[in-house]
Design a protein around this motif. Sequence first.
Motif, PDB file in Angstrom:
ATOM      1  N   ARG A   1      31.864  28.125 -23.026  1.00  0.00           N
ATOM      2  CA  ARG A   1      31.408  28.982 -21.999  1.00  0.00           C
ATOM      3  C   ARG A   1      30.277  29.747 -22.456  1.00  0.00           C
ATOM      4  NH1 ARG A   1      37.041  31.746 -19.484  1.00  0.00           N
ATOM      5  NH2 ARG A   1      37.562  30.119 -18.491  1.00  0.00           N
ATOM      6  N   PRO A   2      30.288  30.264 -23.919  1.00  0.00           N
ATOM      7  CA  PRO A   2      29.320  30.907 -24.006  1.00  0.00           C
ATOM      8  C   PRO A   2      27.910  29.932 -24.336  1.00  0.00           C
ATOM      9  CG  PRO A   2      30.932  31.271 -25.613  1.00  0.00           C
ATOM     10  CD  PRO A   2      31.477  30.070 -24.560  1.00  0.00           C
ATOM     11  N   LEU A   3      27.993  28.661 -24.225  1.00  0.00           N
ATOM     12  CA  LEU A   3      26.945  27.860 -24.135  1.00  0.00           C
ATOM     13  C   LEU A   3      26.148  27.805 -22.967  1.00  0.00           C
ATOM     14  CD1 LEU A   3      28.325  24.774 -26.450  1.00  0.00           C
ATOM     15  CD2 LEU A   3      26.954  26.440 -27.025  1.00  0.00           C
ATOM     16  N   ARG A   4      27.065  27.662 -21.957  1.00  0.00           N
ATOM     17  CA  ARG A   4      26.485  27.740 -20.516  1.00  0.00           C
ATOM     18  C   ARG A   4      25.793  28.957 -20.426  1.00  0.00           C
ATOM     19  NH1 ARG A   4      31.684  25.259 -19.956  1.00  0.00           N
ATOM     20  NH2 ARG A   4      32.606  26.998 -19.055  1.00  0.00           N
ATOM     21  N   ARG A   5      26.101  30.070 -20.877  1.00  0.00           N
ATOM     22  CA  ARG A   5      25.719  31.233 -20.612  1.00  0.00           C
ATOM     23  C   ARG A   5      24.430  31.351 -21.581  1.00  0.00           C
ATOM     24  NH1 ARG A   5      25.375  34.822 -23.927  1.00  0.00           N
ATOM     25  NH2 ARG A   5      27.410  34.396 -25.190  1.00  0.00           N
ATOM     26  N   LEU A   6      24.206  30.744 -22.905  1.00  0.00           N
ATOM     27  CA  LEU A   6      23.201  30.472 -23.384  1.00  0.00           C
ATOM     28  C   LEU A   6      22.173  29.747 -22.888  1.00  0.00           C
ATOM     29  CD1 LEU A   6      22.002  31.273 -26.066  1.00  0.00           C
ATOM     30  CD2 LEU A   6      23.072  29.544 -27.113  1.00  0.00           C
ATOM     31  N   GLN A   7      22.678  28.718 -22.086  1.00  0.00           N
ATOM     32  CA  GLN A   7      21.446  27.868 -21.588  1.00  0.00           C
ATOM     33  C   GLN A   7      20.780  28.556 -20.266  1.00  0.00           C
ATOM     34  OE1 GLN A   7      24.313  24.507 -20.541  1.00  0.00           O
ATOM     35  NE2 GLN A   7      23.068  23.123 -21.827  1.00  0.00           N
ATOM     36  N   ASN A   8      21.597  29.562 -19.751  1.00  0.00           N
ATOM     37  CA  ASN A   8      20.991  30.223 -18.523  1.00  0.00           C
ATOM     38  C   ASN A   8      19.910  31.256 -19.409  1.00  0.00           C
ATOM     39  OD1 ASN A   8      22.468  28.897 -16.596  1.00  0.00           O
ATOM     40  ND2 ASN A   8      24.037  30.614 -16.650  1.00  0.00           N
ATOM     41  N   GLU A   9      20.253  31.804 -20.578  1.00  0.00           N
ATOM     42  CA  GLU A   9      19.462  32.714 -21.067  1.00  0.00           C
ATOM     43  C   GLU A   9      18.150  31.936 -21.428  1.00  0.00           C
ATOM     44  OE1 GLU A   9      22.641  35.997 -22.816  1.00  0.00           O
ATOM     45  OE2 GLU A   9      21.699  34.388 -24.132  1.00  0.00           O
ATOM     46  N   MET A  10      18.252  30.740 -21.965  1.00  0.00           N
ATOM     47  CA  MET A  10      16.913  30.034 -22.546  1.00  0.00           C
ATOM     48  C   MET A  10      16.155  29.681 -21.308  1.00  0.00           C
ATOM     49  SD  MET A  10      16.840  29.510 -25.738  1.00  0.00           S
ATOM     50  CE  MET A  10      17.531  31.480 -25.774  1.00  0.00           C
ATOM     51  N   GLN A  11      16.703  29.324 -20.266  1.00  0.00           N
ATOM     52  CA  GLN A  11      16.066  29.065 -19.083  1.00  0.00           C
ATOM     53  C   GLN A  11      15.113  30.302 -18.758  1.00  0.00           C
ATOM     54  OE1 GLN A  11      19.406  27.413 -16.433  1.00  0.00           O
ATOM     55  NE2 GLN A  11      17.669  26.240 -15.837  1.00  0.00           N
ATOM     56  N   MET A  12      15.534  31.391 -18.829  1.00  0.00           N
ATOM     57  CA  MET A  12      14.796  32.663 -18.311  1.00  0.00           C
ATOM     58  C   MET A  12      13.857  32.865 -19.559  1.00  0.00           C
ATOM     59  SD  MET A  12      17.340  35.170 -16.637  1.00  0.00           S
ATOM     60  CE  MET A  12      18.560  35.230 -17.950  1.00  0.00           C
ATOM     61  N   LEU A  13      14.357  32.716 -20.929  1.00  0.00           N
ATOM     62  CA  LEU A  13      13.276  33.107 -21.864  1.00  0.00           C
ATOM     63  C   LEU A  13      12.213  31.929 -22.102  1.00  0.00           C
ATOM     64  CD1 LEU A  13      12.736  34.194 -24.678  1.00  0.00           C
ATOM     65  CD2 LEU A  13      14.181  32.420 -25.812  1.00  0.00           C
ATOM     66  N   LEU A  14      12.464  30.666 -22.002  1.00  0.00           N
ATOM     67  CA  LEU A  14      11.410  29.679 -21.913  1.00  0.00           C
ATOM     68  C   LEU A  14      10.449  29.732 -21.094  1.00  0.00           C
ATOM     69  CD1 LEU A  14      13.922  26.668 -22.969  1.00  0.00           C
ATOM     70  CD2 LEU A  14      12.100  27.704 -24.335  1.00  0.00           C
ATOM     71  N   TYR A  15      10.956  30.199 -19.569  1.00  0.00           N
ATOM     72  CA  TYR A  15       9.827  30.362 -18.606  1.00  0.00           C
ATOM     73  C   TYR A  15       8.760  31.102 -18.984  1.00  0.00           C
ATOM     74  CZ  TYR A  15       8.186  31.774 -13.932  1.00  0.00           C
ATOM     75  OH  TYR A  15       7.458  31.762 -12.870  1.00  0.00           O
ATOM     76  N   THR A  16       9.126  32.264 -19.881  1.00  0.00           N
ATOM     77  CA  THR A  16       7.894  33.173 -20.230  1.00  0.00           C
ATOM     78  C   THR A  16       7.160  32.906 -21.735  1.00  0.00           C
ATOM     79  OG1 THR A  16       9.742  34.317 -21.692  1.00  0.00           O
ATOM     80  CG2 THR A  16       9.746  35.152 -19.393  1.00  0.00           C
ATOM     81  N   GLN A  17       7.626  31.409 -22.081  1.00  0.00           N
ATOM     82  CA  GLN A  17       6.736  31.298 -23.309  1.00  0.00           C
ATOM     83  C   GLN A  17       5.314  30.747 -23.163  1.00  0.00           C
ATOM     84  OE1 GLN A  17       8.093  31.984 -26.536  1.00  0.00           O
ATOM     85  NE2 GLN A  17       9.162  33.353 -25.094  1.00  0.00           N
ATOM     86  N   ARG A  18       4.426  31.135 -24.038  1.00  0.00           N
ATOM     87  CA  ARG A  18       3.177  30.731 -23.851  1.00  0.00           C
ATOM     88  C   ARG A  18       3.020  29.147 -24.149  1.00  0.00           C
ATOM     89  NH1 ARG A  18      -2.214  32.660 -27.149  1.00  0.00           N
ATOM     90  NH2 ARG A  18      -3.717  31.152 -26.274  1.00  0.00           N
ATOM     91  N   VAL A  19       3.952  28.799 -24.614  1.00  0.00           N
ATOM     92  CA  VAL A  19       4.082  27.071 -24.852  1.00  0.00           C
ATOM     93  C   VAL A  19       3.949  26.454 -23.549  1.00  0.00           C
ATOM     94  CG1 VAL A  19       5.650  25.325 -25.677  1.00  0.00           C
ATOM     95  CG2 VAL A  19       5.234  27.053 -27.088  1.00  0.00           C
ATOM     96  N   ASN A  20       4.886  26.965 -22.810  1.00  0.00           N
ATOM     97  CA  ASN A  20       4.810  26.307 -21.366  1.00  0.00           C
ATOM     98  C   ASN A  20       3.540  26.678 -20.508  1.00  0.00           C
ATOM     99  OD1 ASN A  20       7.332  24.657 -21.088  1.00  0.00           O
ATOM    100  ND2 ASN A  20       8.460  26.810 -21.082  1.00  0.00           N
ATOM    101  N   ASP A  21       3.007  27.702 -20.712  1.00  0.00           N
ATOM    102  CA  ASP A  21       1.844  27.848 -20.004  1.00  0.00           C
ATOM    103  C   ASP A  21       0.720  26.835 -20.598  1.00  0.00           C
ATOM    104  OD1 ASP A  21       2.732  30.351 -18.953  1.00  0.00           O
ATOM    105  OD2 ASP A  21       2.024  31.467 -20.440  1.00  0.00           O
ATOM    106  N   ASP A  22       0.543  26.641 -21.824  1.00  0.00           N
ATOM    107  CA  ASP A  22      -0.147  25.506 -22.318  1.00  0.00           C
ATOM    108  C   ASP A  22       0.042  24.160 -21.811  1.00  0.00           C
ATOM    109  OD1 ASP A  22      -1.514  27.511 -23.615  1.00  0.00           O
ATOM    110  OD2 ASP A  22      -0.452  27.236 -25.700  1.00  0.00           O
ATOM    111  N   ARG A  23       1.509  24.020 -21.729  1.00  0.00           N
ATOM    112  CA  ARG A  23       2.015  22.772 -21.314  1.00  0.00           C
ATOM    113  C   ARG A  23       1.362  22.238 -19.853  1.00  0.00           C
ATOM    114  NH1 ARG A  23       5.685  19.657 -24.144  1.00  0.00           N
ATOM    115  NH2 ARG A  23       6.535  19.184 -22.238  1.00  0.00           N
ATOM    116  N   ALA A  24       1.585  23.601 -18.960  1.00  0.00           N
ATOM    117  CA  ALA A  24       1.226  23.417 -17.608  1.00  0.00           C
ATOM    118  C   ALA A  24      -0.396  22.835 -17.585  1.00  0.00           C
ATOM    119  CB  ALA A  24       1.590  24.832 -16.730  1.00  0.00           C
TER     120      ALA A  24
END
Length: 320
Positions: free
Chosen positions: A186-209
Amino acid sequence: MAETLPRHLLIPFAGRGSPACRAALPTLRLPNLETLLQRLTLADTDTQDESTRSPPHERALAQALGIAAADGCIPWGALDARRLGIAAPGDTEGWGVVMLCNWQVGIDDVVLGDPAAIEIDADESTALLEAARPFFEEDGIVLHPSPVPGRWLARARIFDGLATASIDRAVGYPISQWSPLADAARPLRRLQNEMQMLLYTQRVNDDRAARGVPPINSFWLSGTGALNKEAAPAAAPTVSDALRIAALRDDGMAWAAAWQELDAGPVAALLADYTRGDAVSLTLCGDRTAQRYTVQPRGLAGWARSLFDRKRAATVLEAL
């Protein structure tokens, strides 16, 4: 006279039940593989259904390494941590492998994309590791980098005995089909959801886009488990990943072409070793089955029988 060492070649995705790869089977012309199959003896067969979290090639590799583990609990993370010197030889705590990936959101479900396709580099992996580390640590999970970008090693008590599906089982399927369901997850599933929100805001993904490559929007956990204190894994066989990408994409033409190159390269080299009198082993793995072929002494009757026991490569691969 020096003892000859066994040469063991293990081939994942040698057989594939997906439509395009299965359709390509009759087109295969693998003379070196067929010659080896005529000269070697089937020594071991491991057949399960396709619902196992650990696919046949991982079970076969674990067996070759002398590692006994339940389904979904082959401790690849712990093994890598020990080999890299991150974990001490006596470390018996649970480890796992965290793979950064792209979750493809559809109308009805979320599908796991192949991490091999995200084209992540070392700088991106390091930046995302530092951003993710505090969130993992809140759940008692310590992250460590590995030499492979986008692949981290994770240490936590909850990983010991937690069954997780191999990335090779889950790629291309809905996340819900292969996500761990145990209460400990259960903590892992919650952590995956948190990572989705965190990764969405990362500059790395802006550069990848800007580069036109898929965003990194979550992770997949696998290879969970612990090594026994006394465990001393044997030398690994040579594992060829030549067929993996084409098999996971069900690209029949690319899979057949990769098989032709594999037959002309590593398989031909193994046949040459056999011809020189070396002790060789060949393990062929599909979706359900792993078959290991070895050199075994045979009498005159056995050799005569082998003349009439011509194994067609396509027939053997279809049965995997």
